[in-house]
Design a protein around this motif. Structure first.
Motif, PDB file in Angstrom:
ATOM      1  N   PHE A 204       0.826  -1.202   0.000  1.00 32.62           N
ATOM      2  CA  PHE A 204       0.000   0.000   0.000  1.00 32.62           C
ATOM      3  C   PHE A 204       0.863   1.255   0.000  1.00 32.62           C
ATOM      4  O   PHE A 204       0.663   2.181  -0.788  1.00 32.62           O
ATOM      5  N   GLN A 205       1.870   1.274   0.856  1.00 32.59           N
ATOM      6  CA  GLN A 205       2.742   2.441   0.940  1.00 32.59           C
ATOM      7  C   GLN A 205       3.620   2.602  -0.300  1.00 32.59           C
ATOM      8  O   GLN A 205       4.011   3.715  -0.655  1.00 32.59           O
ATOM      9  N   ALA A 206       3.928   1.526  -0.982  1.00 32.37           N
ATOM     10  CA  ALA A 206       4.703   1.619  -2.227  1.00 32.37           C
ATOM     11  C   ALA A 206       3.977   2.467  -3.256  1.00 32.37           C
ATOM     12  O   ALA A 206       4.594   3.265  -3.979  1.00 32.37           O
ATOM     13  N   THR A 207       2.664   2.318  -3.327  1.00 31.58           N
ATOM     14  CA  THR A 207       1.896   3.062  -4.316  1.00 31.58           C
ATOM     15  C   THR A 207       1.892   4.557  -4.006  1.00 31.58           C
ATOM     16  O   THR A 207       1.813   5.387  -4.915  1.00 31.58           O
ATOM     17  N   PHE A 208       1.969   4.926  -2.734  1.00 27.82           N
ATOM     18  CA  PHE A 208       2.069   6.337  -2.347  1.00 27.82           C
ATOM     19  C   PHE A 208       3.379   6.926  -2.856  1.00 27.82           C
ATOM     20  O   PHE A 208       3.425   8.050  -3.368  1.00 27.82           O
ATOM     21  N   ALA A 209       4.461   6.179  -2.668  1.00 28.45           N
ATOM     22  CA  ALA A 209       5.777   6.655  -3.101  1.00 28.45           C
ATOM     23  C   ALA A 209       5.804   6.874  -4.612  1.00 28.45           C
ATOM     24  O   ALA A 209       6.330   7.883  -5.102  1.00 28.45           O
ATOM     25  N   ILE A 210       5.244   5.944  -5.349  1.00 30.95           N
ATOM     26  CA  ILE A 210       5.226   6.051  -6.811  1.00 30.95           C
ATOM     27  C   ILE A 210       4.468   7.300  -7.249  1.00 30.95           C
ATOM     28  O   ILE A 210       4.940   8.090  -8.077  1.00 30.95           O
ATOM     29  N   LEU A 211       3.274   7.491  -6.702  1.00 33.58           N
ATOM     30  CA  LEU A 211       2.446   8.630  -7.111  1.00 33.58           C
ATOM     31  C   LEU A 211       3.111   9.962  -6.772  1.00 33.58           C
ATOM     32  O   LEU A 211       3.098  10.897  -7.586  1.00 33.58           O
ATOM     33  N   THR A 212       3.684  10.059  -5.585  1.00 33.62           N
ATOM     34  CA  THR A 212       4.275  11.331  -5.160  1.00 33.62           C
ATOM     35  C   THR A 212       5.369  11.772  -6.117  1.00 33.62           C
ATOM     36  O   THR A 212       5.441  12.942  -6.509  1.00 33.62           O
ATOM     37  N   VAL A 213       6.235  10.850  -6.499  1.00 33.90           N
ATOM     38  CA  VAL A 213       7.300  11.185  -7.441  1.00 33.90           C
ATOM     39  C   VAL A 213       6.715  11.596  -8.788  1.00 33.90           C
ATOM     40  O   VAL A 213       7.132  12.599  -9.390  1.00 33.90           O
ATOM     41  N   ALA A 214       5.725  10.866  -9.268  1.00 37.85           N
ATOM     42  CA  ALA A 214       5.130  11.180 -10.569  1.00 37.85           C
ATOM     43  C   ALA A 214       4.495  12.567 -10.578  1.00 37.85           C
ATOM     44  O   ALA A 214       4.532  13.267 -11.602  1.00 37.85           O
ATOM     45  N   LEU A 215       3.911  12.983  -9.455  1.00 33.39           N
ATOM     46  CA  LEU A 215       3.270  14.298  -9.389  1.00 33.39           C
ATOM     47  C   LEU A 215       4.232  15.428  -9.743  1.00 33.39           C
ATOM     48  O   LEU A 215       3.857  16.405 -10.381  1.00 33.39           O
ATOM     49  N   VAL A 216       5.482  15.297  -9.321  1.00 32.57           N
ATOM     50  CA  VAL A 216       6.461  16.364  -9.509  1.00 32.57           C
ATOM     51  C   VAL A 216       6.679  16.662 -10.989  1.00 32.57           C
ATOM     52  O   VAL A 216       6.926  17.812 -11.384  1.00 32.57           O
ATOM     53  N   SER A 217       6.545  15.659 -11.835  1.00 37.41           N
ATOM     54  CA  SER A 217       6.911  15.795 -13.250  1.00 37.41           C
ATOM     55  C   SER A 217       6.088  16.837 -13.982  1.00 37.41           C
ATOM     56  O   SER A 217       6.536  17.384 -14.996  1.00 37.41           O
ATOM     57  N   GLY A 218       4.887  17.137 -13.500  1.00 39.21           N
ATOM     58  CA  GLY A 218       4.040  18.100 -14.194  1.00 39.21           C
ATOM     59  C   GLY A 218       4.632  19.490 -14.284  1.00 39.21           C
ATOM     60  O   GLY A 218       4.277  20.271 -15.174  1.00 39.21           O
ATOM     61  N   ALA A 219       5.541  19.826 -13.382  1.00 38.22           N
ATOM     62  CA  ALA A 219       6.130  21.170 -13.379  1.00 38.22           C
ATOM     63  C   ALA A 219       7.141  21.365 -14.480  1.00 38.22           C
ATOM     64  O   ALA A 219       7.485  22.509 -14.816  1.00 38.22           O
ATOM     65  N   ILE A 220       7.645  20.281 -15.056  1.00 32.37           N
ATOM     66  CA  ILE A 220       8.733  20.398 -16.041  1.00 32.37           C
ATOM     67  C   ILE A 220       8.318  19.830 -17.389  1.00 32.37           C
ATOM     68  O   ILE A 220       9.149  19.414 -18.186  1.00 32.37           O
ATOM     69  N   ALA A 221       7.032  19.827 -17.660  1.00 29.07           N
ATOM     70  CA  ALA A 221       6.513  19.308 -18.923  1.00 29.07           C
ATOM     71  C   ALA A 221       7.082  20.070 -20.111  1.00 29.07           C
ATOM     72  O   ALA A 221       7.416  21.246 -20.014  1.00 29.07           O
TER      73      ALA A 221
END
Length: 421
Positions: free
Chosen positions: A102-119
């Motif tokens: 369950f916590q692994a999926t949180f880690a994955i999403l959090t990192v992916a969120l950051v990418s939107g700033a550098i599109a």
């Protein structure tokens, strides 16, 4: 072992994992057509990379005292191999490995969120290096501050890290962050701001210069995110009970209200209520309710959604006034929305909020938690991003950005209308 709670937690983990492909569609629809592959690949790259790092050492760093062992430089040497979690303690509500997943999926999403700033302007390889280093030095430690639960005798998780448990010992109440307003959204939003500053503005950056190429993708992504968010919020109770039900209804109420508030502000400000505005409003409400979903009544969840939707609809224009290019409004939605949801609890948390029978202490600890994460994440991301930019380079060439980076970086096109001979 409670098979019902185990199934609940495993399904919640699956829902949260679906959020990252949902994010890929949400972000992918917002960029130009010639950058959609690049944008979506940053989310899928995060799934592969962070999924492996979590199993190898991420869990051990984040839950470095979860089993009472002595951590070595922040790493629980007993948990470095997840085989140590195969045994289910007698009386446990679910297997420890279910919680680790369950916590692994949180880690994955959090990192992916950051990418939107550098599109539209980031190299994929540089992004993957950033994701590995930032998750190791920033996300895993910050998640430990919030989620590092100790195991009780029956195998259940008894308390959190210094943000939740530690401040309770100092101030009498701990910061409330039920599902990751600080560890996920403020954390990702602050890192996004740092990277936007490191990479600089896109070519031709100006209000109205970059428009979403595929609003249906944005709506699909928002829908998948909202669906997965029920696992994110209700699943954080780790049991199918009344608290999970409260979190579930609040995950309907707040984003629904935020969606409406965003559209009203958009109509007043720009003359039209848009589909992208509806999607962005819903995501804003989901962000704001994340820390608060189990600690406020549904009516107050609606109020929170209205506030977050209206404020964030205005906040996304700050990048034009302040001169930073946060491509897909990660700062305006996740950082600002996360701050609103976290600080709102200082006023309206059941029993401890300033207006709900408590005093200013809850607001104080919420502010300490929010700004501690914000500062740590911003500084960490800025240093890591700058180091990458000065060494291997983080940003593509201007001519590649103008042409669209899908073919340059990935050798693919998102839309092929004629066959090549």
């Amino acid at each position: 072992m409670d098979q019902g709670n185990t199934a609940f937690l495993l399904f919640a983990a699956a829902f949260v994992l679906l959020m990252t492909p949902g994010l890929a569609f949400f972000y992918g629809g917002l960029v130009k057509a010639k950058s959609v592959i690049s944008m979506m690949m940053m989310s899928f790259g995060a799934i592969g990379l962070i999924g492996v790092l979590w199993v190898v050492y991420g869990y051990a760093v984040t839950f470095n005292s979860a089993e009472g062992t002595s951590p070595l430089f922040g790493i629980d040497t007993a948990a470095i191999n997840l085989n140590s979690l195969l045994e289910v303690p007698e009386g446990a509500a679910y297997p420890p490995l279910a919680f680790a997943a369950f916590q692994a999926t949180f880690a994955i999403l959090t990192v992916a969120l950051v990418s939107g700033a550098i599109a539209d302007r980031a190299k994929f390889g540089a992004w993957m290096v950033f994701a590995a280093v930032w998750s190791t030095l920033v996300y895993f430690p910050v998640a430990s501050w919030v989620f590092n639960f100790g195991l009780a005798e029956d195998g259940s998780f008894a308390y959190g890290g210094w943000i939740t448990h530690g401040m309770q010992e100092t101030f009498g109440v701990g910061a409330i962050d039920f599902a990751g307003g600080t560890a996920v959204h403020i954390n990702a939003g602050a890192a996004a701001l740092a990277l936007a500053l490191v990479l600089g503005k896109r070519v031709g950056f100006a209000k109205g210069a970059h428009v979403p190429h595929n609003p249906p993708f944005v709506l699909l992504g928002a829908g998948l995110l909202w669906f997965g968010w029920f696992g994110f919020n209700a699943g954080s109770e780790l049991a199918a009970d009344g608290v999970a039900a409260l979190a579930f209804i609040n995950t309907i109420a707040a984003p629904a209200a935020a969606l409406l508030a965003w559209l009203v502000v958009e109509k007043i400000k720009d003359g039209k209520a848009t589909s992208v505005g509806a999607a962005s409003g819903a995501v804003t409400g989901l962000v704001a309710i994340t820390p608060a979903c189990a600690s406020i009544d549904p009516i107050w969840a609606i109020v929170l959604g209205l506030i977050a939707g209206a404020v964030c609809a205005l906040a996304i224009d700050l990048k034009f006034k302040l001169g930073f290019d946060d491509s897909l409004d990660v700062v305006g939605i996740h950082l600002i929305g996360g701050l609103i949801g976290t600080l709102y609890l200082g006023f309206f948390a059941n029993g401890t909020g300033l207006f709900m029978g408590g005093d200013a202490t809850q607001l104080l600890v919420q502010a300490i938690a929010a700004f501690s994460v914000l500062i740590y994440s911003f500084v960490g991301a800025f240093v890591i991003g700058l180091a990458i930019e000065k060494t291997i380079g983080f940003r593509v060439k201007n001519e590649d950005e103008i042409a669209g980076i899908d073919t340059v970086v990935h050798g693919e096109e998102g839309y092929v209308f004629t066959e090549k001979v």
